[in-house]
Enzyme design. Structure first.
Site, PDB file in Angstrom:
ATOM      1  N   LYS A  22      25.916  14.422 -14.500  1.00  0.00           N
ATOM      2  CA  LYS A  22      26.799  15.139 -15.432  1.00  0.00           C
ATOM      3  C   LYS A  22      28.292  14.914 -14.637  1.00  0.00           C
ATOM      4  O   LYS A  22      28.973  14.702 -15.462  1.00  0.00           O
ATOM      5  CB  LYS A  22      26.582  16.607 -15.065  1.00  0.00           C
ATOM      6  N   ASN A  23      28.366  14.804 -13.583  1.00  0.00           N
ATOM      7  CA  ASN A  23      29.611  15.009 -12.750  1.00  0.00           C
ATOM      8  C   ASN A  23      30.438  13.545 -13.007  1.00  0.00           C
ATOM      9  O   ASN A  23      31.438  13.398 -13.220  1.00  0.00           O
ATOM     10  CB  ASN A  23      29.817  15.140 -11.368  1.00  0.00           C
ATOM     11  N   CYS A 117      32.040  26.456 -12.429  1.00  0.00           N
ATOM     12  CA  CYS A 117      31.231  27.534 -11.545  1.00  0.00           C
ATOM     13  C   CYS A 117      32.235  28.380 -10.721  1.00  0.00           C
ATOM     14  O   CYS A 117      33.220  28.037 -10.002  1.00  0.00           O
ATOM     15  CB  CYS A 117      30.274  26.614 -10.801  1.00  0.00           C
ATOM     16  N   ARG A 122      39.020  27.439  -6.081  1.00  0.00           N
ATOM     17  CA  ARG A 122      39.206  26.187  -7.033  1.00  0.00           C
ATOM     18  C   ARG A 122      40.497  25.972  -7.476  1.00  0.00           C
ATOM     19  O   ARG A 122      40.677  25.896  -8.774  1.00  0.00           O
ATOM     20  CB  ARG A 122      38.145  26.193  -7.731  1.00  0.00           C
ATOM     21  N   ASP A 305      26.438  20.923  -3.439  1.00  0.00           N
ATOM     22  CA  ASP A 305      25.746  21.203  -4.629  1.00  0.00           C
ATOM     23  C   ASP A 305      24.281  21.492  -4.178  1.00  0.00           C
ATOM     24  O   ASP A 305      23.522  21.891  -4.944  1.00  0.00           O
ATOM     25  CB  ASP A 305      25.892  20.277  -5.725  1.00  0.00           C
ATOM     26  N   ARG A 397      24.714  24.096 -18.459  1.00  0.00           N
ATOM     27  CA  ARG A 397      25.944  23.024 -18.357  1.00  0.00           C
ATOM     28  C   ARG A 397      25.467  21.716 -17.634  1.00  0.00           C
ATOM     29  O   ARG A 397      26.165  20.708 -17.604  1.00  0.00           O
ATOM     30  CB  ARG A 397      26.950  23.727 -17.554  1.00  0.00           C
TER      31      ARG A 397
HETATM   32  N1  EPU Z   1      40.402  21.898  -3.879  1.00  0.00           N
HETATM   33  C1  EPU Z   1      41.767  22.404  -3.824  1.00  0.00           C
HETATM   34  N2  EPU Z   1      42.747  21.901  -4.602  1.00  0.00           N
HETATM   35  C2  EPU Z   1      42.485  21.210  -5.446  1.00  0.00           C
HETATM   36  C3  EPU Z   1      41.374  20.783  -5.576  1.00  0.00           C
HETATM   37  C4  EPU Z   1      40.363  21.076  -4.881  1.00  0.00           C
HETATM   38  O1  EPU Z   1      42.012  23.239  -2.886  1.00  0.00           O
HETATM   39  O2  EPU Z   1      43.605  20.784  -6.270  1.00  0.00           O
HETATM   40  C5  EPU Z   1      39.478  22.422  -2.879  1.00  0.00           C
HETATM   41  C6  EPU Z   1      38.399  22.986  -3.676  1.00  0.00           C
HETATM   42  O3  EPU Z   1      38.678  24.427  -4.102  1.00  0.00           O
HETATM   43  C7  EPU Z   1      37.174  22.887  -2.955  1.00  0.00           C
HETATM   44  C8  EPU Z   1      37.377  21.485  -2.312  1.00  0.00           C
HETATM   45  O4  EPU Z   1      38.714  21.274  -2.455  1.00  0.00           O
HETATM   46  O5  EPU Z   1      37.276  23.940  -1.875  1.00  0.00           O
HETATM   47  C9  EPU Z   1      36.459  20.320  -2.716  1.00  0.00           C
HETATM   48  O6  EPU Z   1      36.961  20.383  -4.246  1.00  0.00           O
HETATM   49  P1  EPU Z   1      36.722  19.222  -5.303  1.00  0.00           P
HETATM   50  O7  EPU Z   1      37.964  18.982  -5.879  1.00  0.00           O
HETATM   51  O8  EPU Z   1      36.124  17.865  -4.328  1.00  0.00           O
HETATM   52  O9  EPU Z   1      35.679  19.740  -6.282  1.00  0.00           O
HETATM   53  P2  EPU Z   1      35.615  19.432  -7.968  1.00  0.00           P
HETATM   54  O10 EPU Z   1      36.245  18.132  -8.381  1.00  0.00           O
HETATM   55  O11 EPU Z   1      36.233  20.713  -8.334  1.00  0.00           O
HETATM   56  C10 EPU Z   1      33.290  18.335  -8.034  1.00  0.00           C
HETATM   57  C11 EPU Z   1      31.972  18.446  -8.621  1.00  0.00           C
HETATM   58  C12 EPU Z   1      31.324  19.818  -8.169  1.00  0.00           C
HETATM   59  C13 EPU Z   1      31.088  19.451  -6.569  1.00  0.00           C
HETATM   60  C14 EPU Z   1      32.476  19.342  -5.899  1.00  0.00           C
HETATM   61  C15 EPU Z   1      32.322  18.621  -4.456  1.00  0.00           C
HETATM   62  C16 EPU Z   1      32.431  17.845 -11.027  1.00  0.00           C
HETATM   63  C17 EPU Z   1      32.793  18.302 -12.386  1.00  0.00           C
HETATM   64  N3  EPU Z   1      32.326  18.728 -10.089  1.00  0.00           N
HETATM   65  O12 EPU Z   1      34.167  19.511  -8.189  1.00  0.00           O
HETATM   66  O13 EPU Z   1      30.040  19.889  -8.675  1.00  0.00           O
HETATM   67  O14 EPU Z   1      30.873  20.591  -5.844  1.00  0.00           O
HETATM   68  O15 EPU Z   1      33.283  17.897  -6.683  1.00  0.00           O
HETATM   69  O16 EPU Z   1      31.466  17.508  -4.568  1.00  0.00           O
HETATM   70  O17 EPU Z   1      32.466  16.794 -10.765  1.00  0.00           O
HETATM   71  C18 EPU Z   1      28.374  21.119  -9.474  1.00  0.00           C
HETATM   72  O18 EPU Z   1      27.750  20.173  -9.960  1.00  0.00           O
HETATM   73  O19 EPU Z   1      27.379  22.133  -9.496  1.00  0.00           O
HETATM   74  C19 EPU Z   1      29.774  21.136  -9.056  1.00  0.00           C
HETATM   75  C20 EPU Z   1      30.170  22.295  -8.706  1.00  0.00           C
END
Ligand code: EPU
Length: 421
Positions: A22-23, A117, A122, A305, A397
């Site tokens: 998915k991701n 989620c 975030r 995750d 999702r």
């Molecule tokens: N963060 C910030 N500012 C930003 C971006 C992130 O503070 O601009 C913080 C987030 O709040 C979090 C941390 O940095 O505390 C990590 O966030 P990251 O950006 O790595 O996560 P993401 O890209 O929003 C993806 C996956 C998530 C997975 C995370 C970590 C997708 C669509 N989602 O999220 O997947 O948990 O990376 O590996 O790729 C899931 O699959 O259930 C899921 C939530």
């Protein structure tokens, strides 16, 4: 309302074929907007997030369709607008990456603050700061970010935290920038490497994906490519934990063991046998579940995750386990659902203390988020009696055909309701 009903207690047996990530898919789909022409993606999971993105693409003037051979075709030749439909964007996190892609096709684009989620604040500040460093002017009004840039230029960007989303977004934005972009302290997840592979297949010049420093030499044009998405490591991990909690013995096929090392290592520490096979691995448990401590970390650490379904396993361990969540500030909402099933879990700040017990009992529970949904499904498979799960919108999702897969593995599980992807 749709529900999943599980009569727990049956050990899982047989084999499960893992689908596409998915991701990875949602990041590559956003990147496909960069490219005029037809992108063809193989191994795309048929999940709600993919359909949500497809609807957004349709609004933008891009055509998406699943071909008869299962491949997803995206034709982004004629984008007609760079304003995204905000109510759809808000349904998922990865939609925000479209901003950087669209700003490569238009001078102005707007995307709402993304959803996804509910597992913490975030924010998108790393994305915004990075795009600004690449020359974009951004403003936020009424929950919508609007960006202006005639062409991104290369820059040195250092992320405060190795954010997966911000790394992907900046890779997408920088691939057609003038000059060189260096992203330091970037994420190194398998999905980052695969996005780089996709962009490289389309003519981008990217080095270092999979390390903490990615270098992108912007090119003038990208061309469409045919590409295969990697298997979903989180789906594979979820089935591995499901086999372990039920005392089962299953083959997980089409999984990349290298992507799952931290999860496999914790399963082994918990007393689960894991053996590698030519196209995946075999998971088997005959003895007790042993308590383990877990600390989530960005890749290659233990994935945040997976702490949720793993917690369900530890509820039946012979002793006390601790899970410390370092990536998100509030990813423990699901523990109140496990508590309904008899789990003894206390959350203190960012740590869940899990006192293992002999049994869980089925109860009506809800999916608090995508992986929280996986946690209650996994718990239900081992619980005595019936577990009734609602809130399936989250599960849909990210888990393609989870009920059918579990049925094929011998679980007593059914779904009521009308939802069809
Ligand atoms: N963060 C910030 N500012 C930003 C971006 C992130 O503070 O601009 C913080 C987030 O709040 C979090 C941390 O940095 O505390 C990590 O966030 P990251 O950006 O790595 O996560 P993401 O890209 O929003 C993806 C996956 C998530 C997975 C995370 C970590 C997708 C669509 N989602 O999220 O997947 O948990 O990376 O590996 O790729 C899931 O699959 O259930 C899921 C939530």
């Amino acid at each position: 309302m749709d529900k999943i009903l599980i009569r727990g207690g049956l050990p899982l047996h047989g084999a499960v074929q893992i689908g596409g990530s998915k991701n990875d898919t949602v990041a590559i789909m956003a990147a496909a907007l960069l490219i005029p022409g037809k992108t063809v993606l193989h191994n795309v999971p048929r999940i709600k997030d993919v359909y949500t993105l497809s609807k957004i693409f349709c609004h933008l003037g891009a055509a998406t369709s699943f071909r008869e051979d299962g491949a997803l075709e995206i034709d982004a030749t004629n984008l007609t607008t760079s304003e995204t439909p905000h109510e759809l964007v808000r349904q998922m996190r990865a939609s925000f990456n479209m901003l950087g892609a669209l700003l490569n096709r238009f001078d102005t684009a707007s995307v709402a603050m993304p959803g996804g989620c509910d597992i913490g604040a975030r924010p998108v500040n790393f994305h915004i700061r990075g795009l600004e460093q690449l020359g974009c002017k951004l403003n936020l009004e009424h929950g919508i970010y609007t960006g202006h840039v005639s062409r991104f230029h290369g820059a040195d960007v250092t992320l405060e935290f190795p954010s997966a989303g911000a790394t992907q977004h900046l890779m997408i934005a920088a691939s057609r920038a003038t000059g060189t972009t260096v992203i330091e302290n970037c994420a190194a997840e398998p999905e980052i490497i695969d996005l780089a592979m996709f962009l490289i297949a389309c003519g981008a010049r990217i080095e270092g994906a999979g390390t903490s420093r990615i270098v992108i030499d912007g090119v003038d044009e990208l061309h469409p490519a045919e590409f295969t998405v990697i298997p979903d490591r989180l789906q594979a991990g979820t089935f591995a934990i499901a086999a372990a909690i039920t005392g089962g013995d299953i083959l997980i096929k089409n999984a990349v063991v290298d992507h799952l090392r931290p999860v496999i290592s914790k399963l082994e520490e918990a007393g689960v046998d894991v053996t590698h096979t030519p196209d995946g691995f075999r998971v088997r448990r005959t003895g007790k579940i042993l308590p383990v401590d877990i600390r989530t970390m960005p890749h290659p650490g233990f994935p945040t995750d997976m702490q949720q379904p793993f917690a369900s396993l530890l509820c039946l361990a012979d002793g006390v386990s601790m899970i410390t969540e370092t990536v998100y500030e509030s990813r423990f909402r699901y523990t109140t659902e496990l508590a309904r099933m008899g789990a003894d879990i206390r959350v203190e700040d960012r740590t869940a203390i899990i006192r293992g017990s002999e049994r869980l009992t089925g109860a009506p529970v809800t999916c608090t988020d995508l992986r929280g949904g996986a946690a209650v499904v996994v718990a239900g498979l081992a619980a005595e009696g019936e577990t009734e799960i609602d809130g399936l919108g989250h599960l849909d999702r990210g888990y393609e055909g989870i009920v059918t897969h579990l049925q094929n593995l011998g679980a007593d599980v059914t779904r009521t309701g009308t939802y069809q992807v």
